[in-house]
Design an enzyme around this catalytic site. Structure first.
Site, short mmCIF file in Angstrom:
data_model
loop_
_atom_site.label_atom_id
_atom_site.label_comp_id
_atom_site.label_asym_id
_atom_site.label_seq_id
_atom_site.Cartn_x
_atom_site.Cartn_y
_atom_site.Cartn_z
N ARG A 41 0.83 -1.22 0.00
CA ARG A 41 0.00 0.00 0.00
C ARG A 41 0.85 1.25 0.00
O ARG A 41 0.58 2.19 -0.75
CB ARG A 41 -0.96 0.01 1.20
N ASN B 153 -6.19 -2.69 2.23
CA ASN B 153 -6.12 -4.14 2.42
C ASN B 153 -7.53 -4.69 2.58
O ASN B 153 -8.40 -4.03 3.15
CB ASN B 153 -5.32 -4.48 3.68
#
Length: 98
Positions: A27, A45
């Site tokens: 990320r 996520n």
């Protein structure tokens, strides 16, 4: 006759990335890459171990971002990337990690 200008037409894509993509800085690296390409949207996520993202920007830049997501950062092992164009009037101001 000329086609749409791929540097000015804004596209919005939803993508889901599967593989070893959590716990490897995916990320954070996605945010850095999006900022470098001028992409807005978000990345998050999911509970099943995959990562989802919403990408918005000029068509050429979105294509470059999708190409990067197929590989991810060095520690990631992407096994599948599925995405679809989304039609929305919403415009994101920046790219964020959720």
């Amino acid at each position: 006759m000329t086609g749409p200008d791929l540097n000015t037409r804004i596209e919005t894509y939803y993508v889901r990335v599967r593989g070893v993509v959590q716990g490897v800085g995916f990320r954070h690296a996605t945010v850095r890459q999006a900022h470098a390409l001028g992409i807005t949207g978000w990345v998050a996520n999911l509970d099943d171990g995959s990562v989802e993202a919403m990408l918005q920007g000029p068509a050429n830049q979105v294509d470059l971002m999708l190409e990067w997501l197929r590989r991810g950062p060095p520690a990631a092992r992407v096994t599948d990337l599925a995405g679809e164009e989304r039609y929305t009037d919403k415009r994101f101001d920046r790219f964020e990690q959720h």
